[in-house]
Motif scaffolding. Sequence first.
Motif, PDB file in Angstrom:
ATOM      1  N   HIS A   1       0.835  -1.205   0.000  1.00 21.36           N
ATOM      2  CA  HIS A   1       0.000   0.000   0.000  1.00 21.36           C
ATOM      3  C   HIS A   1       0.870   1.255   0.000  1.00 21.36           C
ATOM      4  CE1 HIS A   1      -3.835  -2.067   0.501  1.00 21.36           C
ATOM      5  NE2 HIS A   1      -3.283  -2.823   1.437  1.00 21.36           N
TER       6      HIS A   1
ATOM      7  N   LEU B   1       2.122   2.301  -3.399  1.00 19.68           N
ATOM      8  CA  LEU B   1       1.177   2.886  -4.346  1.00 19.68           C
ATOM      9  C   LEU B   1       1.344   4.394  -4.469  1.00 19.68           C
ATOM     10  CD1 LEU B   1      -2.084   0.898  -3.454  1.00 19.68           C
ATOM     11  CD2 LEU B   1      -0.549   0.533  -5.395  1.00 19.68           C
TER      12      LEU B   1
ATOM     13  N   HIS C   1       3.803  -6.115  -8.068  1.00 18.25           N
ATOM     14  CA  HIS C   1       4.357  -4.821  -7.680  1.00 18.25           C
ATOM     15  C   HIS C   1       5.795  -4.534  -8.109  1.00 18.25           C
ATOM     16  CE1 HIS C   1       0.827  -4.099  -5.176  1.00 18.25           C
ATOM     17  NE2 HIS C   1       0.983  -5.305  -4.654  1.00 18.25           N
TER      18      HIS C   1
END
Length: 236
Positions: free
Chosen positions: A142, A145, A197
């Motif tokens: 997270h 991001l 990712h």
Amino acid sequence: MEVATVTDKIVVEMRDQISSAIKTYEEEHSESGVTLRRMLALSSFSVMHQDISILAENLLVSLVVLPFHKYQASDGNMIEAQSKLRYVNRKVLQYAPCSVGILVDRGFGVTNKISRSSIFLNAAVIFIGGKDDREALAYASHVALHPGVKLTVIRFLLDTNAIAKSTRLGTCKISLPEQEEEMKLDDEFFADFYERHVGGHVAYVEKYLANSAETMSALQSLEGKYGLIIVGRGGG
């Protein structure tokens, strides 16, 4: 109803810094529905963990972040700010109905806003293995991001050429079947993270180590390289 007011200067400054940081995040992510709600509760240290746990359960909280009981002095040494905070942290870790993060402030300064147009924060996540490290990796995903964050994922792996009694770097005491199952979960979770990712602002580094001494040395070598390091609580 009795109205309580905090007058301690250090507490007030810390509260204002936290509120400012969250408010900035709220303004930047208004479209995502993030809202700020500040609450004040007075508790004794002996029951503070109970109040935190009850509040977390009532509000359906997914993560509680607590301050570490030590802070870094100007000479680099870690000084105990409040010994009773350690008691509270341990109790919250034991009884909280959700995930708990301990924030260790190394005194690198307060950032009010992270640039969205250029790399402003170098962060790292350490992955050795186990459910806590998997959760740390999930939270790091997270963090990654944000376009102003560069994340480096550092995975510690056992050096197969070294003589070791264990197949893992951790010191957790679990049976071999449980250990093998954990390793399988680690590999599956990490493979999914890598596919989703790694690339762009997310880098991946492997470090092959033989024992806990080499692990400690590798961790110490990271000093000063990152503004934020995310780690799991344990290896089991």
